[in-house]
Design an enzyme around this catalytic site. Structure first.
Site, PDB file in Angstrom:
ATOM      1  N   THR A 140      26.473  -6.651 -32.000  1.00 13.43           N
ATOM      2  CA  THR A 140      25.698  -5.435 -31.702  1.00 13.43           C
ATOM      3  C   THR A 140      25.355  -4.648 -32.966  1.00 13.43           C
ATOM      4  O   THR A 140      25.992  -4.793 -33.996  1.00 13.43           O
ATOM      5  CB  THR A 140      26.477  -4.544 -30.735  1.00 13.43           C
ATOM      6  OG1 THR A 140      27.765  -4.303 -31.287  1.00 13.43           O
ATOM      7  CG2 THR A 140      26.620  -5.219 -29.380  1.00 13.43           C
ATOM      8  N   CYS A 163      32.048  -6.769 -34.446  1.00 10.39           N
ATOM      9  CA  CYS A 163      32.182  -5.508 -33.714  1.00 10.39           C
ATOM     10  C   CYS A 163      31.996  -4.315 -34.652  1.00 10.39           C
ATOM     11  O   CYS A 163      32.732  -4.156 -35.619  1.00 10.39           O
ATOM     12  CB  CYS A 163      33.553  -5.458 -33.043  1.00 10.39           C
ATOM     13  SG  CYS A 163      33.722  -4.007 -32.023  1.00 10.39           S
ATOM     14  N   ASN A 199      27.460   0.340 -26.616  1.00 10.88           N
ATOM     15  CA  ASN A 199      28.829   0.486 -26.111  1.00 10.88           C
ATOM     16  C   ASN A 199      29.790   0.816 -27.219  1.00 10.88           C
ATOM     17  O   ASN A 199      29.549   0.509 -28.385  1.00 10.88           O
ATOM     18  CB  ASN A 199      29.265  -0.806 -25.402  1.00 10.88           C
ATOM     19  CG  ASN A 199      29.732  -1.848 -26.403  1.00 10.88           C
ATOM     20  OD1 ASN A 199      30.899  -1.909 -26.762  1.00 10.88           O
ATOM     21  ND2 ASN A 199      28.809  -2.687 -26.887  1.00 10.88           N
ATOM     22  N   CYS A 258      -8.133   1.523 -26.561  1.00 15.74           N
ATOM     23  CA  CYS A 258      -8.443   0.737 -27.750  1.00 15.74           C
ATOM     24  C   CYS A 258      -9.280   1.571 -28.711  1.00 15.74           C
ATOM     25  O   CYS A 258      -9.064   1.572 -29.917  1.00 15.74           O
ATOM     26  CB  CYS A 258      -9.187  -0.538 -27.363  1.00 15.74           C
ATOM     27  SG  CYS A 258     -10.686  -0.221 -26.411  1.00 15.74           S
TER      28      CYS A 258
END
Ligand SMILES: Cc1cc2nc3c(=O)[nH]c(=O)nc-3n(C[C@H](O)[C@H](O)[C@H](O)COP(=O)(O)OP(=O)(O)OC[C@H]3O[C@@H](n4cnc5c(N)ncnc54)[C@H](O)[C@@H]3O)c2cc1C
Ligand SMILES: Cc1cc2nc3c(=O)[nH]c(=O)nc-3n(C[C@H](O)[C@H](O)[C@H](O)COP(=O)(O)O)c2cc1C
Ligand code: SF4
Ligand code: SF4
Ligand code: SF4
Lengths: 453, 439
Positions: free
Chosen positions: B205, B139, B77, B353
């Protein structure tokens, strides 16, 4: 509400226009983009993937699915077409439940295979609807090849030859090319005239001339082709229909003719279908005829097969499809006599059967089913007459043309593949593989490789 | 039933699930709904200075990455702090705290890095009756360009200074929220505690660009053809957040200090993991923004069922329990030898695998045995790396089995020693300290 379903005898217009449209729409709806990505994400990108081994044309399935999941549907389509130029039709008609999807590790693990067929359709539809072509002709080699039959085998062969720069002429007996894609496949598997669209897509590469209405043995002779062309490929399919060996056989119609008529019809309501229909047989054709009779509005459709369920050639999926559409399948019943009164079919007499050791015998007990229409769908056969003159030269086996592992017939310069050849499964995808591989063999021969000549 | 009540830095809440400072906590309307749904506490969306509020972009402010089924894996964001007037927020906070006295209401603050600014806002917040404050030093976009948020959080000296002002000008518990956009998370954390912070919370964030539109060549989210790095959160950041939490939890200087764990918490299990690594509670943002507030019901019931099953009476039985097991690489037991084992009954023969080990690891898994497709581990090649386990699509199909002491390791031809030994004493280590007791 339309009550046409109960109209006696043979009748058209049993349904409303909306019902016809609904009944003959896609059997499997195409994936939306999001659905395709979610389904593609289910694929494990297996090492040495079993699905790929099971595909008769060896499409790199994990790769094409991964290309869908990474938002590269055109790359995906190319991966498919590289191996199978009729990948669009195969995506619609392959009995995936007995091919790739049967061995998908997720089928093994959880009974829910990755829906490979629908994903293949998503990718090929994307490319074809945008008219994207992936192949160009190599510079002309000056060699000319005759292909007899414009079905899947012939088309796949022609495309691969054109890619290699050879000039191809396709001789097709019927009015339209496509073979059983055009005349045989169930309508709900190939909607919106897909078969002709695909023929156009395949021949857009150039260097392929299609001559329709040209019958080998009537209009042209194999000896001429062999003399005039550098190589010949025979992809004539199966022209004959096996006989019931029952009294009043004439009353029984050929399921394949019924289907062909349906496929060519531009107005389904004009097609007559019985109120009560009986289909004799146990394979894909029997199921297709029965289901489509039902979809045309027949009230009661019964498939009668002379052996048990496990012996049926139709896959379990197809049997279930028939049942879901309202078709009744009855086993251990062999036809004895078709009943005809005043020119109209009224029913069929059948005898119960059982196995004695490995031989099928009648029990003596009989049964009469009322029917206004009886179809026979007990197999088709190769008609060798077309090979006139050369008939003796081209060796057959079990009633069909014999070829070696490179698709060569016993006659020098003549290759064959698809349903007209012995062995194999009579599937669209197998015909494509055979046509493609024969083209490679022809190409090697014409380029002087010698090994196939 | 287990007691889920939580006491974090002196702040009480009925359960350890708080909503992190973000859009879910921006208004009384949301917070009211959150408390009705059962959340134990909220950290109110960050408040700024008195005066004209910040403005947000009017175009898209979120970017994301998804799984193929469009499950949201990571969210990014470019939103700023609250864009509502300070007084409106304060009034609502006060009302909420009065209506929900048993829930934790913590107020996040971010004002310029000047003593006057902090001195001015702290009494206003304190007056609301809020339980504490959280200093938003995290922020990473917008505010950092103005010398706030992560611009402060990246300089330990500033962190310490601001924390000190807050303790000086208010009586409220102070939680310092840390930015992960830094090399060593322990530095700002130590600074926060040195300044008198009662607790730290992390992570905020992570600087990120989630996508580039490859037609227009604009980063996403695109604002009129341009994009800016935003803050990344959601399930994708959880491993990074947990590592940072554990770094602080096992730091000798900070051992036992309260940590509020944030970053990708989506289920009760995530919360237990964070708490085991030393978090005293957890904060949630993206999961609520993805599914709505009702997810807390699952979190509460899952946590309580887990605690009952384990016989844990209170959260203290979980908090920090995994910390002693987080160690440095050099202390890992090199005599712990494992081999991959494939359960042939579960194996669906996809071959992943095999190809993973063959192409990228140690060529230790067959693709066929006696000419048949079959995947089996070759013990004489297997180094026990666990890659095959992670790529196998079938859960528990491949397991790592330890070799017992005395057993032959076919790869090395040696018997597994009966004692713990690590790199510090390993003969190949030029700096080996002989006889050094391991931690
Ligand atoms: C009713 C029905 C449904 C089927 N459904 C499916 C299905 O769902 N999925 C699937 O995989 N397979 C299905 N099949 C089988 C599939 O259609 C065939 O295996 C496939 O079409 C074989 O391809 P081909 O090219 O060998 O032959 P065909 O498709 O038969 O094409 C042969 C072409 O040669 C032409 N020809 C024949 N004789 C001459 C001549 N003398 N001179 C010139 N041209 C000639 C024909 O007109 C035809 O166009 C179905 C078959 C039938 C009958
Ligand atoms: C849209 C949005 C706005 C945010 N705003 C703030 C904020 O104002 N103050 C703050 O301290 N953190 C803010 N955050 C960060 C979250 O509080 C939280 O630290 C981060 O999202 C990680 O947790 P999660 O993975 O549960 O989302 C914001 C996050 C998002 C998604
Ligand atoms: S077997 Fe199934 S999962 Fe494996 S590659 Fe093929 S489609 Fe994908
Ligand atoms: S543990 Fe590592 S080395 Fe051993 S088989 Fe698995 S991938 Fe190969
Ligand atoms: S990855 Fe798992 S399921 Fe696939 S072959 Fe290996 S062990 Fe079997």
């Amino acid at each position: 509400m339309s009550t046409g379903q109960f109209a006696k005898g043979l009748a058209g217009g049993r349904l409303s226009p909306e019902q016809y449209a609904e009944n003959f729409s896609d059997l499997h709806q195409p994936f939306t983009e999001h659905e395709a990505r979610v389904e593609a994400d289910r694929c494990y990108f297996c090492y040495d993937a079993p699905c790929m081994t099971a595909c008769p044309t060896s499409i790199d399935i994990p790769l094409f699915i991964r290309q869908i999941s990474t938002d590269n549907p055109l790359g995906s389509a190319k991966t498919i077409f590289d191996q199978n130029i009729l990948g669009g039709m195969c995506a619609r008609v392959c009995p995936t439940e007995t091919l790739c999807e049967e061995v998908c590790v997720r089928e093994v693990a959880e009974g829910k295979p990755v829906q490979i067929g629908r994903l293949q359709r998503y990718a090929t539809d994307t490319a074809m609807s945008r008219g994207v072509q992936f192949y160009e002709r190599a510079p002309s080699t000056g060699k000319r090849v005759a292909v007899v039959g414009g079905g899947p085998a012939g088309l796949a062969c022609a495309h691969r030859l054109a890619m290699h720069g050879h000039a191809v002429t396709v001789f097709e007996a019927r009015e339209k090319p496509g073979g059983l894609n055009e005349y045989g496949i169930a309508a709900y598997k190939s909607t919106h005239d897909f078969a002709q669209g695909e023929v156009d897509y395949v021949t857009a590469i150039g260097g392929i001339a299609i001559e329709t209405g040209k019958v080998l043995g009537r209009d042209i002779a194999l000896s001429e082709l062999a003399a005039d062309y550098d190589a010949v490929f025979l992809g004539m399919g199966l022209g004959g229909v096996n006989a019931l060996g029952a009294l009043g056989e004439d009353g029984a119609a050929n399921a394949v003719d019924f289907i062909a008529e349906l496929r060519q019809s531009s107005d389904l309501s004009a097609l007559e279908v019985g109120r009560r229909v009986v289909v004799i047989g146990g394979g894909m054709t029997a199921v297709d005829a029965a289901v489509q009779a039902k979809l045309l509005g027949a009230e009661e459709v019964t498939i009668c097969y002379r052996r048990g369920q496990g012996h049926m050639n139709a896959s379990r999926f197809e049997q279930d499809l028939a049942a879901a559409k309202g078709v009744t399948i009855r086993h251990w019943l062999a036809p004895r006599a078709v009943r005809v009164e005043g020119g109209s079919v009224t029913g069929i007499e059948l005898e119960y059967t059982r196995l004695e050791g490995t031989t099928l015998v009648g029990t003596g007990e009989t049964l009469v089913l009322d029917a206004d229409q009886v179809f026979k769908a007990i197999g088709q056969s190769f008609v060798a007459a077309g090979l006139n003159g050369s008939g003796e030269m081209i060796a057959t086996e079990s009633g069909r043309i014999r070829v070696d592992e490179r698709g060569r017939t016993s006659m020098r310069g003549v290759w064959a593949g698809g349903d007209c050849v012995s062995g194999g499964e009579d599937l669209t995808v197998e015909a494509v593989a055979a046509g493609r591989d024969a083209a490679e063999s022809i190409h090697r021969t014409l380029s002087g490789g010698g090994i196939d000549g | 039933m287990a007691d889920l009540s939580n006491r974090f830095a002196g702040i009480k809440s009925p359960n350890p699930f708080w909503l992190a400072s973000a859009p879910p906590t921006d208004k009384a309307y949301n917070v009211e709904r959150a408390f009705k749904a059962g959340w134990g506490g909220v950290v109110w969306k960050t408040l700024g200075e008195e005066g004209p509020p910040v403005v947000n972009v009017n175009g898209p402010r979120y970017g994301a990455i998804w799984g193929a089924d469009r499950r949201l894996l990571g969210l990014n964001n470019i939103e700023l702090i609250t864009d509502r007037a300070l007084q409106t927020n304060l009034r609502e906070i006060k009302q909420i705290k009065r209506d929900w006295p048993d829930r934790a209401v913590v107020v996040s603050i971010m004002v310029p890095c000047e003593e006057e600014s902090w001195k001015a806002i702290l009494p206003l917040v304190e007056e609301t009756g809020a339980d504490g404050i959280e200093l938003n030093f995290g922020c990473p976009h917008g505010m950092s360009e103005r010398g706030m948020g992560s611009a402060v959080g990246q300089v330990p000296e500033y962190v310490e200074m601001v924390a000190r002002w807050c303790k000086q000008y208010s009586r409220m518990p102070v939680i310092t929220k840390l930015t992960p956009n830094i090399t060593d998370i322990r530095k700002p954390a130590r600074a926060a505690f040195a300044g008198g912070s009662d607790a730290v919370s992390l992570i905020n964030t992570i600087n990120s660009i989630t996508a580039v539109n490859i037609d227009t060549f604009s980063p996403e989210p695109s604002i009129d053809g341009k994009g800016s790095h935003g803050g990344y959160c959601g399930p994708a950041v959880k491993p990074i957040a947990m590592s940072m939490v554990s770094e602080i939890a096992r730091d000798a200087e900070m051992r036992g200090k309260p940590i509020s764990g944030i970053g990708g918490v989506t289920t009760w299990r995530d919360a237990v993991e964070f708490m085991a690594l030393g978090a005293g509670n957890v904060q949630v943002c993206t999961a609520a923004m993805t599914y709505g507030f009702r997810i807390v019901e699952e979190m509460i019931s899952g946590l309580s069922a887990y605690m009952d099953e384990k016989g844990f009476a209170s959260l203290d039985d979980i908090i920090g329990r995994a910390v002693p097991n987080v160690t440095d690489w050099q202390y890992l037991n090199l005599n712990y030898v494992t081999k991959a084992r494939i359960n042939q009954d579960l194996c669906i023969s996809c071959g992943r695998c095999h190809i993973a080990c063959e192409d990228t690891s140690h060529q230790a898994i067959t693709s066929s045995v006696d000419g048949k497709r079959m995947f089996m581990v070759k013990d004489d090649e297997c180094v026990g790396c666990n890659l095959c386990v992670n790529v196998c699509p079938v859960e528990d199909c491949i397991t790592m089995e330890p070799l017992a002491a005395g057993a032959l390791d076919e790869r090395t031809g040696q018997r597994v020693p009966d004692r713990y030994a690590n790199w510090t004493t390993h003969p190949n280590n030029p700096m080996a300290r002989v006889n050094e007791p391991a931690e």
